[in-house]
Structure formats: C-alpha cells, structure tokens
Enzyme design. Structure first.
Site, mmCIF file in Angstrom:
data_model
loop_
_atom_site.group_PDB
_atom_site.id
_atom_site.type_symbol
_atom_site.label_atom_id
_atom_site.label_comp_id
_atom_site.label_asym_id
_atom_site.label_seq_id
_atom_site.Cartn_x
_atom_site.Cartn_y
_atom_site.Cartn_z
ATOM 1 N N ASP A 163 -8.548 -8.828 4.155
ATOM 2 C CA ASP A 163 -8.330 -7.738 5.103
ATOM 3 C C ASP A 163 -9.428 -7.643 6.168
ATOM 4 O O ASP A 163 -10.294 -6.778 6.071
ATOM 5 C CB ASP A 163 -8.241 -6.414 4.331
ATOM 6 C CG ASP A 163 -7.642 -5.319 5.178
ATOM 7 O OD1 ASP A 163 -7.089 -5.635 6.236
ATOM 8 O OD2 ASP A 163 -7.719 -4.146 4.770
ATOM 9 N N GLU A 203 -12.313 -1.864 12.430
ATOM 10 C CA GLU A 203 -12.277 -1.173 11.139
ATOM 11 C C GLU A 203 -13.442 -1.557 10.227
ATOM 12 O O GLU A 203 -14.132 -0.695 9.706
ATOM 13 C CB GLU A 203 -10.948 -1.469 10.434
ATOM 14 C CG GLU A 203 -10.887 -0.872 9.028
ATOM 15 C CD GLU A 203 -9.567 -1.122 8.314
ATOM 16 O OE1 GLU A 203 -8.680 -1.781 8.873
ATOM 17 O OE2 GLU A 203 -9.435 -0.632 7.169
ATOM 18 N N GLU A 238 0.821 -1.214 0.000
ATOM 19 C CA GLU A 238 0.000 0.000 0.000
ATOM 20 C C GLU A 238 0.854 1.264 0.000
ATOM 21 O O GLU A 238 0.625 2.198 0.759
ATOM 22 C CB GLU A 238 -0.953 -0.020 1.214
ATOM 23 C CG GLU A 238 -1.888 -1.218 1.188
ATOM 24 C CD GLU A 238 -2.924 -1.238 2.307
ATOM 25 O OE1 GLU A 238 -2.652 -0.677 3.380
ATOM 26 O OE2 GLU A 238 -4.015 -1.803 2.075
HETATM 27 O O1 GCW Z 1 -6.853 -2.752 5.920
HETATM 28 C C1 GCW Z 1 -5.850 -1.945 5.742
HETATM 29 C C2 GCW Z 1 -6.231 -0.703 6.451
HETATM 30 C C3 GCW Z 1 -5.080 0.229 6.478
HETATM 31 C C4 GCW Z 1 -3.912 -0.495 7.159
HETATM 32 C C5 GCW Z 1 -3.617 -1.765 6.390
HETATM 33 C C6 GCW Z 1 -2.520 -2.609 7.011
HETATM 34 C C7 GCW Z 1 -2.162 0.452 8.465
HETATM 35 O O2 GCW Z 1 -7.342 -0.142 5.811
HETATM 36 O O3 GCW Z 1 -5.456 1.375 7.170
HETATM 37 O O4 GCW Z 1 -2.790 0.322 7.226
HETATM 38 O O5 GCW Z 1 -4.746 -2.551 6.343
HETATM 39 O O6 GCW Z 1 -2.848 -3.587 7.641
HETATM 40 O O7 GCW Z 1 -1.361 -2.302 6.844
#
Ligand code: GCW
Length: 659
Positions: free
Chosen positions: A345, A373, A266
């Site tokens: 995720d 989240e 990311e």
């Molecule tokens: O799911 C995603 C989240 C991000 C997070 C990422 C991760 C810290 O939306 O906010 O970043 O996972 O786990 O690295």
C-alpha cells in the site's frame, strides 16, 4: 466570453501569460459537436495564455491550428516555428489544446525543442482518482476540503472546476473519477437523477478539456439504491437493474467514461458475498455498460484486512497476485484491472507488484498515489517522480515484453483500455495541494503518463521554471532539493523497505509498533536478533516466487536481494552486512541522522528564498519545511532508540541515540 477567473486560486504552472505574442490565430475545424466545444475552449485558452490574439478565418494567421494527415491520437505536431509564425497540427481537436499548452510551455518556460516537434501520448488512459466524500471531506486528503462537494451538497463552483480542468488538460490528463472508492451511503445515490443533474455539469466542464468523467460505485447499490434483495452479479434482475441505471447515466452524460469499483476490500461489498468471482462481478457491469462504450475499472486492492500477526504464513503481499493472476483472460474486453504499484500500500519503498507481467490477457491500469498518505501528508516534501519512474522502468525479466510501462499497453487486449491512474492530491487550499512543492507531483504525474521517457529531473526543472522566476543557481538548488526529497523521506522513516512504522489510522509520523499487533497484515517482526518479514519461498511466505524466475532468484537470496528491499523480503540480523558494506543497524543509524541533516539543509536553502518567490509561497514552503523537520527528528530518534533497545548495539559514531 469569460476569460478571467472569479475564484482566486494559484494558477500554478500556467501563471505567466505571454502578452502580445501573437496577434492572430486561425483554426481548421473538426466537424463533430465535441470538437466545437473544444474549439471554444481553445479560443478561451488562447485569450488566457496569449492575450490579444484574435481569431481570423483565413489561413495566414500567426498561429495556425490545422488538421494533420498523420494519426497523432490526442497529441500534436508543432511543425513550424518562426518568429511569430507557428503551426500546430493535430488529428483530433483535443490535440490542438495539448499543442497550445505545449507551445505555452516552450515560450513561458523557455523550453528547447527541435522543430518539427511531435508529441503523442505513450499511455491511453491518464487518469486521476478523487477520494472525495459528499460531506466535503477527502479520504487521505491534505489540502483542504473537496473541490466538488460541501456538507452533502454539490459545491457548484464551476469557475474553480474550470481552473482545475485546464490544469489537468495542460499536463495531458484525460480521465477523472470524482468520488471516493469507498462509496458511503449518500454517494451510492450518485447514479440517480437528482445527483446526475449536478454531475452532468461537472462532466461538461471536464469534457470541454477532453477529460472523461467516471464515478466510483458501491457494489451493493442494487440493494442500497435499488431496494432489491441481492446484488448477486449472476442474478438477471441485478444485471437488468444496472443496465437501467447505466442507461440513465448516459442519457444525462453521453460522454460518461464508466465506473470505478473497489469490491471485497476493506469492508466494501463485492461478489464474494454471493460466492462469485471478481470476473463475475466485473463482467456483469461490463455487459451492462457495453452498449454505451463505457468501461469498468476494477481495483485489485483486495486482501484480508482481518489477519493475525500470530500467523506468519498469511501474507497480504500475496493477495492481489493470487486472486487476479488466476483470473487472467476471463475479463470482458471493456474491463480494466487497476493495480497498485506495490503489493501492499503506497509505502515509501516497496517492490513492484508481481501482477505486472503475470497478466497477459487482461486490460491493465497501474495505480499510483499522488496524495502523500504515507509520504508526509504534503507537510513533508517528497517529490515522487523518481519512485514512479522506477516502477514504470522496472524490468520484470519475463521473456518478451518485460518493462512495466510497456506491459500496460502491450498485454492489454484493448490498448485504448490501458494506462495509468493516481489518487490525486488537491483540495480547497488556495494553492490546490497544501504544500506548494506538492504541485510538482501533480504536474509531473501528468507529464510522465504522457511521455514515459521523461526523466524526473527534467520534469522537476520544467515545473520549477514555470512556477517561479529564480536565478539559475537557485533554480538548480530547488531542483536538487526536489530530486533528493524522496530519498530523504526514506532515510528518516521506514528503513530498507520494511514499511508501516507510521501512526495507525492517520499514517503521519512515527509509531514503530503501531501496526505490529494489529489486523492489517503489515508486520516488521523486529525482535532482539533482527528485523524484517521473511517472504522467501524457502523459509517464508513464498512471496518471492510470484515473480519471474530471474527476479525470484534475486529476491529469494539475501545475498542478491537489493539492499533497499531487504527487510521487505527477509528477516535478517542487525549485524547482517549489506551490499553497501554497512551492517543493518549501522545503516539504520546513518540514514536516520542523514535524513534529518538533509531536511536542515532544505530549510536553510528555503530561508534564502525570501523575497525571491511570492511571499505567500515562501511562507507556505517555509512553514511546511519547519514542520517536516520536527517530524523528521521524531522519526529519527524513535527509530534509532527502538532499534538500539532491541539490538543493544551502539552507533559506531556515538551520536545521540536515546537509551
Ligand atoms: O491505503 C488504503 C488507504 C485507504 C484507501 C485504500 C484504498 C480509499 O489507507 O484510505 O481507501 O488504501 O486504496 O482503497
């Protein structure tokens, strides 16, 4: 000695001190310096939990802490328990503290145990990850600002951090990383002296409770901080730089745990920039930290976040498996891979990551997300223990060691370098977690990491009993509410494992197509005939083949694939009949109506708690439940209408589905 706390905060599950329970206690000392610090903490905690007990220096105290002959690790044995006469044995001084908290829980929570009661942790590393930023914000935080930082300064509220450390210790946590894995510019400098001067104070507080501190680092720190022109892990200059940095950290914080790394994920930098592997990256850091006995925790959340929904062959769910299973056996002994529980995720329903069972020669940590989240932002209640239990008890059906909870330990070449980590859910809110009920997830996470055999229900009961003083019937109702809350959330949100129908970016509330035409690789492919991602080997992305033969066969075939994962694994028609006997579309309608009805029942029950729990707690829980109901109604109506419009099939029960 400072016994009370100056910063007003909910004492959570430690709020019922037992006056005059013991008049004397004695402690047989362990010799090293760490032990002395913990001895001090022990005395302090005794005065908080069992006020009026005095330390005496002979062996006939009412409460005795003594060394055990057996290896109890960080655990303890309560070996004698008669009236005012209790003996707690431990083989490390931290075991005394864990024994003390256990004793408190037995007495304050009226917990029944058989004596001798021995408790030794099942997992070595029991960690929390903070996603806190230096500006005070928390990535995916739903309980106020960071407890560590405030507007680009260290907050420095050590009283607050002591309260936090004791809460964590009381549930068995022994490691904490204190900054976001997305390491922005300012936080990249945490590894340098000016910041370390503050961080060492935080580390000392945790250390007094047997908790090691970790920092998340930016892989490009040699460039950002060191002003080198590369961060190539195979460049000797880069390694030298890291070695010096780590020497500097250990000079300030001798008990420092190590580094946590999110690389090539990311937008974060990583070894791929230099054509190197993740083993190259992790091993370079591992060798730079080895002389200090530190570890490198390397996250497996690596995938291409610039995908196209038009390309159905690319599957984000395959990414971590494909990258890391091929690197098995190539990581240094002090590297640990941290693997999210599912392949995508932290959705309300996902299969267990196929990496568990595929790695046999690599240290492993399982990663959960306590912060809600995708599970309601601590507005909606969602007790996550049942989900975590499913993951830990999941049978990969490989030969030999096959349960995830055992794999973590048994397939890690260095057992002490294995365990569980989770993204924590706390912030500056007075009750720490925003929604009081979300405390149960933090409490339960710690307990479950320590004792993998506990049931979700037992954990819920223990939390409720320590947190409130309810009549038995209400206690039972509250436990039932917690126990059903995950299923309820699933009922009104994403059906059958399909995931990601939430609002993009914030991840709260419904937006069925919010991610459908985006770059994140999380598509449901709903059309007029059906819905779901086809991940079979025969006609899909081949994800199913990443499991053991037995799991592969189960998931590959629509007829054997479990209902709750059906839309994760397959694209099926709306009139496909589930094992439950219902069609997919009818299941969607039924669960969404049921989800909202259950939240209405929660709300009705919560209203009856007025006057039975503290006013502020009542108002907090009620306010959150009202917002949950509003959100659940939106989820229900949007999802039902969406699928009605796509399929043209009416609800058999003719309830209100908007056209
Ligand atoms: O799911 C995603 C989240 C991000 C997070 C990422 C991760 C810290 O939306 O906010 O970043 O996972 O786990 O690295």
């Amino acid at each position: 000695m400072e016994v009370g706390f100056t910063t007003k905060r909910d004492l959570c599950w430690l709020k019922k001190p037992m006056q005059n329970k013991f008049s004397t206690f004695s402690v047989e000392d362990f010799k090293d310096t760490d032990a002395k610090i913990i001895h001090e903490t022990l005395c302090m905690e005794i005065s908080r939990l069992f006020p009026n007990a005095k330390e005496i220096f002979e062996a006939k105290a009412e409460l005795i802490f003594a060394k055990s002959e057996d290896d109890l690790k960080e655990g303890f044995c309560i070996s004698c328990f008669e009236n005012h006469n209790v003996r707690i044995l431990a083989s490390e001084e931290i075991g005394y503290l864990h024994g003390l908290f256990a004793l408190y829980e037995i007495l304050a929570g009226e917990r029944k145990v058989t004596i001798p009661y021995t408790s030794v942790p099942d997992q070595s590393i029991r960690m929390l990850n903070h996603w806190d930023n230096f500006d005070g914000s928390i990535e995916r935080g739903y309980a106020g600002d960071s407890i560590f930082y405030d507007r680009n300064e260290f907050r420095g509220d050590y009283d607050l951090l002591t309260q936090y450390a004791r809460l964590l210790c009381s549930v068995g946590i022994n490691a904490v990383s204190i900054n976001n894995v997305n390491v922005h510019h300012r936080e990249a400098f945490f590894i340098e002296k000016p910041a370390l001067m503050h961080i060492k104070k935080i580390a000392a507080i945790f250390s007094a409770y047997g908790i090691r501190l970790f920092l998340a680092i930016n892989f490009a720190a040699p460039i950002i901080v060191g002003k080198l022109d590369s961060a190539d892990p195979c460049d000797p200059q880069v390694k030298n730089w890291w070695t010096k940095v780590l020497d500097g950290i250990y000079e300030e914080i001798p008990q420092f745990g190590g580094l946590l790394v999110k690389a090539d994920s990311e937008g974060e930098p990583g070894p791929f920039t230099y054509g190197r592997t993740h083993a190259d990256g992790a091993n370079m850091l591992a060798s730079a930290i080895a002389s200090h006995k530190g570890v490198i925790i390397w996250r497996c959340f690596v995938y291409n976040c610039r995908q196209s929904w038009k390309d159905r062959s690319l599957d984000r769910a395959n990414a971590a498996y494909d990258l890391f299973s091929t690197l098995d056996g190539t990581f240094a002994e002090n590297v640990i891979l941290q693997i999210k529980n599912g392949p995508i995720d932290f959705q309300i329903r996902e299969p267990v990551s196929p990496l568990f069972g595929a790695l046999h020669k690599t240290n492993q940590i399982l990663e959960f997300e306590i912060t809600q989240e995708y599970t309601g932002h601590q507005i909606d209640q969602c007790y996550l223990l049942p989900m975590w239990k499913e993951v830990m008890d999941f049978d990969t059906r490989y030969e030999g060691i096959s349960l995830v909870k055992d794999i973590l330990r048994e397939y890690s070449p260095s057992r002490k370098n294995s365990g569980i980590a989770a993204v924590v859910n706390v912030g500056m809110d007075e009750n720490w977690t925003g929604n009081k009920l979300a405390q149960a997830n933090l409490f339960g996470y710690g307990l479950l990491c320590w004792d993998n055999a506990l049931s979700s229900e037992e954990i819920a009961e223990r939390w409720v009993r320590l947190s409130f003083s309810l009549e038995e019937e209400d206690e039972k109702k509250m436990v039932d509410m917690l126990m059903t809350s995950r299923e309820t959330y699933e009922n009104y949100s994403c059906p059958l494992g399909v995931g990601f129908m939430c609002k993009p970016g914030i991840h709260y509330g419904v937006d069925v197509d919010g991610y459908e035409y985006d770059r994140w690789g999380t598509y449901h492919y709903a059309d007029r005939n059906g819905v779901g991602r086809e991940r079979s080997l025969a006609t899909g992305t081949g994800y199913t083949r990443r499991y053991s033969d037995s799991r592969f066969r189960e998931y590959e075939d629509v007829n054997t694939c479990p209902d709750e994962l059906l839309l994760f694994m397959h694209h099926v028609s709306y009139d496909h009949v589930l094992h439950s006997g219902k069609t997919v579309i009818q299941h969607i309608y039924d669960t969404h109506f049921k989800g909202v009805e259950t939240v209405e029942q929660y709300l009705a029950f919560i209203r009856t708690l007025e006057g039975k729990i503290e006013k502020a707690e009542f108002e907090n829980i009620l306010e959150r439940a009202e917002r949950q109901l509003a959100a659940a109604v939106e989820w229900r109506d949007t999802i039902n209408t969406y699928f009605y419009r796509k399929s043209g099939i009416e609800d058999e029960q003719h309830r209100t589905v908007y056209a």
